[in-house]
Design a protein around this motif. Sequence first.
Motif, PDB file in Angstrom:
ATOM      1  N   ALA A  74       1.209  -1.358  -0.076  1.00 17.35           N
ATOM      2  CA  ALA A  74       0.295  -0.031   0.145  1.00 17.35           C
ATOM      3  C   ALA A  74       1.100   1.591  -0.101  1.00 17.35           C
ATOM      4  O   ALA A  74       0.407   2.207  -0.841  1.00 17.35           O
ATOM      5  CB  ALA A  74      -0.896   0.249   0.861  1.00 17.35           C
ATOM      6  N   GLN A  75       1.877   1.567   0.856  1.00 18.17           N
ATOM      7  CA  GLN A  75       2.803   2.573   0.522  1.00 18.17           C
ATOM      8  C   GLN A  75       3.067   2.671  -0.031  1.00 18.17           C
ATOM      9  O   GLN A  75       3.760   3.634  -1.294  1.00 18.17           O
ATOM     10  CB  GLN A  75       4.117   2.158   2.377  1.00 18.17           C
ATOM     11  CG  GLN A  75       4.821   3.245   1.896  1.00 18.17           C
ATOM     12  CD  GLN A  75       4.007   4.559   2.451  1.00 18.17           C
ATOM     13  OE1 GLN A  75       2.998   4.422   3.158  1.00 18.17           O
ATOM     14  NE2 GLN A  75       5.025   6.244   2.206  1.00 18.17           N
ATOM     15  N   MET A  76       4.080   0.833  -0.971  1.00 17.05           N
ATOM     16  CA  MET A  76       4.689   1.455  -2.590  1.00 17.05           C
ATOM     17  C   MET A  76       3.632   1.697  -3.373  1.00 17.05           C
ATOM     18  O   MET A  76       3.923   3.136  -4.217  1.00 17.05           O
ATOM     19  CB  MET A  76       4.634   0.192  -3.058  1.00 17.05           C
ATOM     20  CG  MET A  76       6.391   0.098  -3.684  1.00 17.05           C
ATOM     21  SD  MET A  76       7.364  -1.512  -4.453  1.00 17.05           S
ATOM     22  CE  MET A  76       5.075  -2.957  -4.489  1.00 17.05           C
ATOM     23  N   PHE A  77       2.321   1.847  -3.539  1.00 14.99           N
ATOM     24  CA  PHE A  77       1.649   2.608  -4.292  1.00 14.99           C
ATOM     25  C   PHE A  77       1.182   3.436  -3.321  1.00 14.99           C
ATOM     26  O   PHE A  77       1.114   4.587  -5.288  1.00 14.99           O
ATOM     27  CB  PHE A  77       0.157   2.304  -4.592  1.00 14.99           C
ATOM     28  CG  PHE A  77      -1.211   2.257  -4.684  1.00 14.99           C
ATOM     29  CD1 PHE A  77      -1.087   1.738  -6.546  1.00 14.99           C
ATOM     30  CD2 PHE A  77      -1.672   2.574  -4.346  1.00 14.99           C
ATOM     31  CE1 PHE A  77      -1.760   2.350  -7.629  1.00 14.99           C
ATOM     32  CE2 PHE A  77      -2.861   3.219  -5.366  1.00 14.99           C
ATOM     33  CZ  PHE A  77      -3.239   2.762  -6.741  1.00 14.99           C
ATOM     34  N   ASN A  78       1.095   4.242  -3.081  1.00 17.58           N
ATOM     35  CA  ASN A  78       1.310   5.662  -2.818  1.00 17.58           C
ATOM     36  C   ASN A  78       2.559   6.796  -2.924  1.00 17.58           C
ATOM     37  O   ASN A  78       2.450   7.442  -2.921  1.00 17.58           O
ATOM     38  CB  ASN A  78       0.458   5.685  -0.473  1.00 17.58           C
ATOM     39  CG  ASN A  78       0.977   7.285  -0.402  1.00 17.58           C
ATOM     40  OD1 ASN A  78       0.313   8.165  -1.099  1.00 17.58           O
ATOM     41  ND2 ASN A  78       1.565   7.641   0.471  1.00 17.58           N
ATOM     42  N   ILE A  79       3.742   6.214  -2.836  1.00 19.69           N
ATOM     43  CA  ILE A  79       4.669   6.723  -3.327  1.00 19.69           C
ATOM     44  C   ILE A  79       5.241   6.323  -5.032  1.00 19.69           C
ATOM     45  O   ILE A  79       5.037   7.457  -5.573  1.00 19.69           O
ATOM     46  CB  ILE A  79       6.280   5.898  -3.140  1.00 19.69           C
ATOM     47  CG1 ILE A  79       6.504   5.257  -1.445  1.00 19.69           C
ATOM     48  CG2 ILE A  79       6.953   6.320  -3.145  1.00 19.69           C
ATOM     49  CD1 ILE A  79       7.336   4.824  -1.155  1.00 19.69           C
ATOM     50  N   SER A  80       4.180   5.566  -5.478  1.00 19.38           N
ATOM     51  CA  SER A  80       4.093   5.245  -7.279  1.00 19.38           C
ATOM     52  C   SER A  80       3.674   6.613  -7.739  1.00 19.38           C
ATOM     53  O   SER A  80       4.238   7.170  -8.747  1.00 19.38           O
ATOM     54  CB  SER A  80       4.076   4.225  -7.894  1.00 19.38           C
ATOM     55  OG  SER A  80       2.623   3.918  -7.510  1.00 19.38           O
ATOM     56  N   ILE A  81       2.196   6.930  -7.058  1.00 20.67           N
ATOM     57  CA  ILE A  81       0.964   8.001  -7.752  1.00 20.67           C
ATOM     58  C   ILE A  81       1.796   9.394  -7.303  1.00 20.67           C
ATOM     59  O   ILE A  81       1.214  10.044  -7.920  1.00 20.67           O
ATOM     60  CB  ILE A  81       0.370   7.661  -7.195  1.00 20.67           C
ATOM     61  CG1 ILE A  81      -0.387   7.429  -6.454  1.00 20.67           C
ATOM     62  CG2 ILE A  81      -0.593   6.147  -7.695  1.00 20.67           C
ATOM     63  CD1 ILE A  81      -1.767   7.350  -5.245  1.00 20.67           C
ATOM     64  N   HIS A  82       2.514   9.604  -6.928  1.00 19.08           N
ATOM     65  CA  HIS A  82       3.408  10.629  -6.539  1.00 19.08           C
ATOM     66  C   HIS A  82       4.805  11.211  -7.124  1.00 19.08           C
ATOM     67  O   HIS A  82       5.452  10.462  -7.477  1.00 19.08           O
ATOM     68  CB  HIS A  82       3.526  10.450  -5.038  1.00 19.08           C
ATOM     69  CG  HIS A  82       2.626  11.210  -3.712  1.00 19.08           C
ATOM     70  ND1 HIS A  82       1.941   9.848  -3.478  1.00 19.08           N
ATOM     71  CD2 HIS A  82       2.093  12.025  -3.732  1.00 19.08           C
ATOM     72  CE1 HIS A  82       0.307  10.162  -2.597  1.00 19.08           C
ATOM     73  NE2 HIS A  82       0.709  11.659  -2.465  1.00 19.08           N
ATOM     74  N   ASP A  83       4.569  12.258  -7.525  1.00 23.49           N
ATOM     75  CA  ASP A  83       6.126  12.420  -8.234  1.00 23.49           C
ATOM     76  C   ASP A  83       6.904  14.260  -7.678  1.00 23.49           C
ATOM     77  O   ASP A  83       5.650  14.660  -6.574  1.00 23.49           O
ATOM     78  CB  ASP A  83       5.828  13.239  -9.647  1.00 23.49           C
ATOM     79  CG  ASP A  83       6.680  13.033 -10.322  1.00 23.49           C
ATOM     80  OD1 ASP A  83       8.168  12.629 -10.032  1.00 23.49           O
ATOM     81  OD2 ASP A  83       7.173  12.949 -11.888  1.00 23.49           O
TER      82      ASP A  83
END
Length: 286
Positions: A30-39
């Motif tokens: 879940a944290q990895m997905f959260n990081i992936s949708i940020h820039d």
Amino acid sequence: MIERGNRLALYLLLTPFLLWLTLLIILPHAQMFNISIHDRAVGGAKVLSLDNYATFFTEPLYWRTFARTAVMSLLATALTLLIAFPVSFYIAKVCQGKTKSLLFVACLLPFWVSELVRSYGWMILLRESGLVSGFLQYVGLADQPVELLYNDATIMLGLVYTSMLFMVVPLITTLDSLDNSLIEAAYDLGGSSWDVLREVVIPHAMSGIVAGCIVVFMLTLGNYLTPTLLGGKDSLWFTEQIFTQFITRFNWEQGSAFGILLLTLSSLMVWGGLKLTRQSFVKTMG
């Protein structure tokens, strides 16, 4: 009171599994997905963005490596099944007593050492100054050192070797439960060896086949050491791209996006395999 005690015992038994599932799988992903949708925006602030996923689809190197990894993982899974099935059948249905135990232990022996050591073992055998190259020169099949590393065939050899145990074990377990009288009855009714294999053995072993294929495919798809060591810097394996983004470039957003894409691919392939074979996940893994 007895029912309440049984329920409490069930909760206590499930607690370690639920903690493991939550802390080590659900929350990290879940944290990895959260990081992936940020820039990263100007000034270091992070903003919602799908640019990391867009980069994957617009950069040919990324999606071609992704597709290559998926195809080679499927091929490695198929080859592992083709090799492991007759071995498993021989151990489960032909061998008896100590011979059966010894052969099963022989399958386990290579996995008593780490994957890193096994990969280095193949490098010692296949490198230009290795044992195989020396043997080929000794018997006159080569007049100079032969480099057998750093190609797709070597990567496939390493992947199949690394994954073999995870195909053999579920197959032996499933085939061992097949009643020999069913095979004898099929022969008595005039069936050929191929008919018995297709109509009796394979349907019975299907849950083991699917379970082995799922495990081998996921392990192969996420393998990093074997493709990198045996294939070299030009192995073009997607886990190497993930490693590069996280460790070399410190681009956790892009690396997380790649990780989510790999997780999505493996999940879709497992779901598709279960649908094609008409197996349920609970039956296959149970």
